[in-house]
Write an enzyme that holds these catalytic residues in place. Structure first.
Site, PDB file in Angstrom:
ATOM      1  N   ASP A  14      18.190 -77.922   8.862  1.00 24.90           N
ATOM      2  CA  ASP A  14      17.286 -77.832   7.708  1.00 24.90           C
ATOM      3  C   ASP A  14      17.013 -76.345   7.520  1.00 24.90           C
ATOM      4  O   ASP A  14      16.307 -75.727   8.309  1.00 24.90           O
ATOM      5  CB  ASP A  14      15.994 -78.605   8.001  1.00 24.90           C
ATOM      6  CG  ASP A  14      14.942 -78.406   6.903  1.00 24.90           C
ATOM      7  OD1 ASP A  14      15.230 -77.709   5.903  1.00 24.90           O
ATOM      8  OD2 ASP A  14      13.827 -78.949   7.058  1.00 24.90           O
ATOM      9  N   LYS A  66      11.942 -72.417  -1.799  1.00 21.63           N
ATOM     10  CA  LYS A  66      11.560 -71.264  -0.978  1.00 21.63           C
ATOM     11  C   LYS A  66      12.475 -70.065  -1.238  1.00 21.63           C
ATOM     12  O   LYS A  66      12.018 -69.038  -1.698  1.00 21.63           O
ATOM     13  CB  LYS A  66      11.555 -71.648   0.499  1.00 21.63           C
ATOM     14  CG  LYS A  66      10.273 -72.351   0.891  1.00 21.63           C
ATOM     15  CD  LYS A  66      10.440 -73.754   1.320  1.00 21.63           C
ATOM     16  CE  LYS A  66       9.092 -74.411   1.540  1.00 21.63           C
ATOM     17  NZ  LYS A  66       9.224 -75.751   2.086  1.00 21.63           N
ATOM     18  N   TRP A  80       7.775 -79.613   9.914  1.00 20.76           N
ATOM     19  CA  TRP A  80       8.877 -80.239   9.152  1.00 20.76           C
ATOM     20  C   TRP A  80       9.861 -80.923  10.068  1.00 20.76           C
ATOM     21  O   TRP A  80      10.424 -81.968   9.727  1.00 20.76           O
ATOM     22  CB  TRP A  80       9.564 -79.207   8.261  1.00 20.76           C
ATOM     23  CG  TRP A  80       8.631 -78.676   7.224  1.00 20.76           C
ATOM     24  CD1 TRP A  80       8.202 -77.389   7.096  1.00 20.76           C
ATOM     25  CD2 TRP A  80       7.966 -79.419   6.190  1.00 20.76           C
ATOM     26  NE1 TRP A  80       7.322 -77.290   6.044  1.00 20.76           N
ATOM     27  CE2 TRP A  80       7.162 -78.518   5.482  1.00 20.76           C
ATOM     28  CE3 TRP A  80       7.980 -80.762   5.815  1.00 20.76           C
ATOM     29  CZ2 TRP A  80       6.367 -78.914   4.404  1.00 20.76           C
ATOM     30  CZ3 TRP A  80       7.195 -81.159   4.745  1.00 20.76           C
ATOM     31  CH2 TRP A  80       6.398 -80.236   4.052  1.00 20.76           C
TER      32      TRP A  80
HETATM   33  C1  LIG Z   1       9.140 -76.967   2.542  1.00 20.30           C
HETATM   34  C2  LIG Z   1      10.004 -77.527   3.573  1.00 20.30           C
HETATM   35  C3  LIG Z   1      10.407 -78.871   3.548  1.00 20.30           C
HETATM   36  C4  LIG Z   1       9.867 -79.873   2.560  1.00 20.30           C
HETATM   37  O1  LIG Z   1      10.326 -79.702   1.300  1.00 20.30           O
HETATM   38  P1  LIG Z   1       9.849 -80.669   0.089  1.00 20.30           P
HETATM   39  O2  LIG Z   1      10.789 -80.278  -0.997  1.00 20.30           O
HETATM   40  O3  LIG Z   1       8.409 -80.363  -0.197  1.00 20.30           O
HETATM   41  O4  LIG Z   1      10.033 -82.074   0.541  1.00 20.30           O
HETATM   42  C5  LIG Z   1      11.286 -79.286   4.527  1.00 20.30           C
HETATM   43  N1  LIG Z   1      11.728 -78.457   5.481  1.00 20.30           N
HETATM   44  C6  LIG Z   1      11.341 -77.166   5.552  1.00 20.30           C
HETATM   45  C7  LIG Z   1      11.854 -76.284   6.640  1.00 20.30           C
HETATM   46  C8  LIG Z   1      10.475 -76.664   4.599  1.00 20.30           C
HETATM   47  O5  LIG Z   1      10.085 -75.385   4.652  1.00 20.30           O
END
Ligand SMILES: *Cc1c(COP(=O)(O)O)cnc(C)c1O
Length: 358
Positions: free
Chosen positions: A171, A195, A103
């Site tokens: 993030d 998540k 990511w």
């Molecule tokens: C899942 C995830 C993303 C991507 O998320 P989407 O909603 O599928 O675009 C970005 N960063 C991290 C750390 C993630 O776990």
């Protein structure tokens, strides 16, 4: 368990049964309004209450004051990968990125559409099996420094973050509210909700007001953090039900308390890594204990027969979602806040049983 499966998927992920029950009531009739939460108008007073309560809870859980703004934004994590540079980087500007996983690398790619993404350090060379070493020198003039606090696909996590010379952006999609953390270190952080915080498509974004002042003021409103703050997260038809589920999660997190959640997450991680460290058939992807994620635990089998056999055993025992991401293979067990310790116990017991049979 509410649905009968032990769901170790990385996201969309397991939600607490209390949240699912409350959400299903709201799908039928939200607070006796006669509206389903799926029908509730985004400009209704009831939705405004949802926004206000969720914003207050985020600030309370993060221990943030009035110098921060909280917003809900469409488009999950990737939209944030794009909005960060759109709002804070023009073509000749640079932002620093730590390349710590899949990511992180995608965030770097997205930043490249708008400005320059300087890779400060990378652990790509070792298949991201550790966090990149923090650089001893960081170039001047970076507009921000971006880290991925938990690397969902490779299973590493920042348990400590050094002070940075430029505004820090995190993030936190896969570890928000999973542990005690000094959120005031961050000028901005964001998290896709699916998540640790609810359902897909919606992201939480939190920004410090002085940092927001540095953002572009010539963007289409739907991509502008300024507009999201000004319009109180209702720039257009908001994701009413998604934000409502996130509110239910926030209430649930507050009810347990972050300290208790952290303790539980530590205990779950200790249990699973403990089993891996003494295993003769499984190998943890991340050897450095200080870098190990408490959210996503990645491991492989010593050969493909072992992997096939263990996959089948999980399937036969109602355990879902343990397959590793297609870029790493093997297994990945995601155990966010809502994953009960007993489910991890069940998995570890199965691993131990498997171990004695092969
Ligand atoms: C899942 C995830 C993303 C991507 O998320 P989407 O909603 O599928 O675009 C970005 N960063 C991290 C750390 C993630 O776990």
């Amino acid at each position: 368990m509410s649905t009968g499966k032990i769901n170790f998927n990385a996201g969309p992920a397991t939600l607490p049964p209390e949240v699912l029950r409350e959400a299903s009531k709201a799908v039928w009739n939200y607070k006796n309004t006669g509206y389903s939460i799926l029908e509730l108008p985004h400009r209704s007073p009831e939705f405004l209450d949802i926004i206000e309560e969720s914003k207050a809870l985020v600030k309370e859980l993060c221990n943030l004051g009035n110098d921060y703004e909280v917003m809900w934004v469409h488009g999950g994590g990737r939209a944030q990968f794009a909005m960060m540079p759109m709002n804070f980087l023009s073509a000749n500007d640079s932002a620093g990125y730590m390349d710590s996983g899949h990511w992180a690398a995608e965030a770097i790619e997205y930043a490249g559409y708008y400005g320059k993404a300087a890779i400060l350090a990378s652990s790509k060379g070792t298949k991201y099996n550790q966090l990149p070493e923090w650089p001893s020198e960081i170039p001047d003039g970076l507009k921000y420094i971006h880290i991925t606090t938990n690397n969902t696909i490779y299973g590493t996590q920042y348990h400590k973050v050094p002070k940075t010379p430029a505004p820090l952006v995190g993030d936190m999609s896969s570890d928000i509210f999973s542990c005690k953390r000094d959120y005031t270190k961050y000028a901005m952080f964001y998290a896709a909700a699916q998540k640790n915080l609810g359902t897909p498509g919606v992201a939480l974004a939190v920004v410090r007001k002085d940092f927001l002042k540095k953002s572009a003021d010539n963007l289409p409103p739907i991509f502008s953090y300024r507009a999201h703050v000004k319009e109180n997260s209702v720039v257009n038809t908001a994701n009413v039900s998604g934000i409502y589920v996130a509110l239910l999660m926030l209430r649930w997190i507050k009810g347990k308390g972050i300290s208790a959640i952290e303790e539980e997450n530590n205990a779950k991680a200790k249990m699973l890594y403990g089993a891996l460290d003494k295993s003769k058939v499984f190998i943890p992807h991340v050897a450095n204990k200080a870098h190990r994620s408490h959210m996503n635990v990645c491991f492989t089998g010593i050969n493909s027969n072992i992997e096939k056999a263990f996959s089948a055993l999980c399937r036969d025992n109602g355990i879902a979602g343990v397959e590793g991401h297609r870029s790493v293979g093997g297994f990945r067990v995601s155990m966010y806040n809502a994953m009960p310790a007993e489910s991890v116990e069940t998995l570890v017991a199965l691993m131990n049983k498997f171990e004695t049979k092969v």
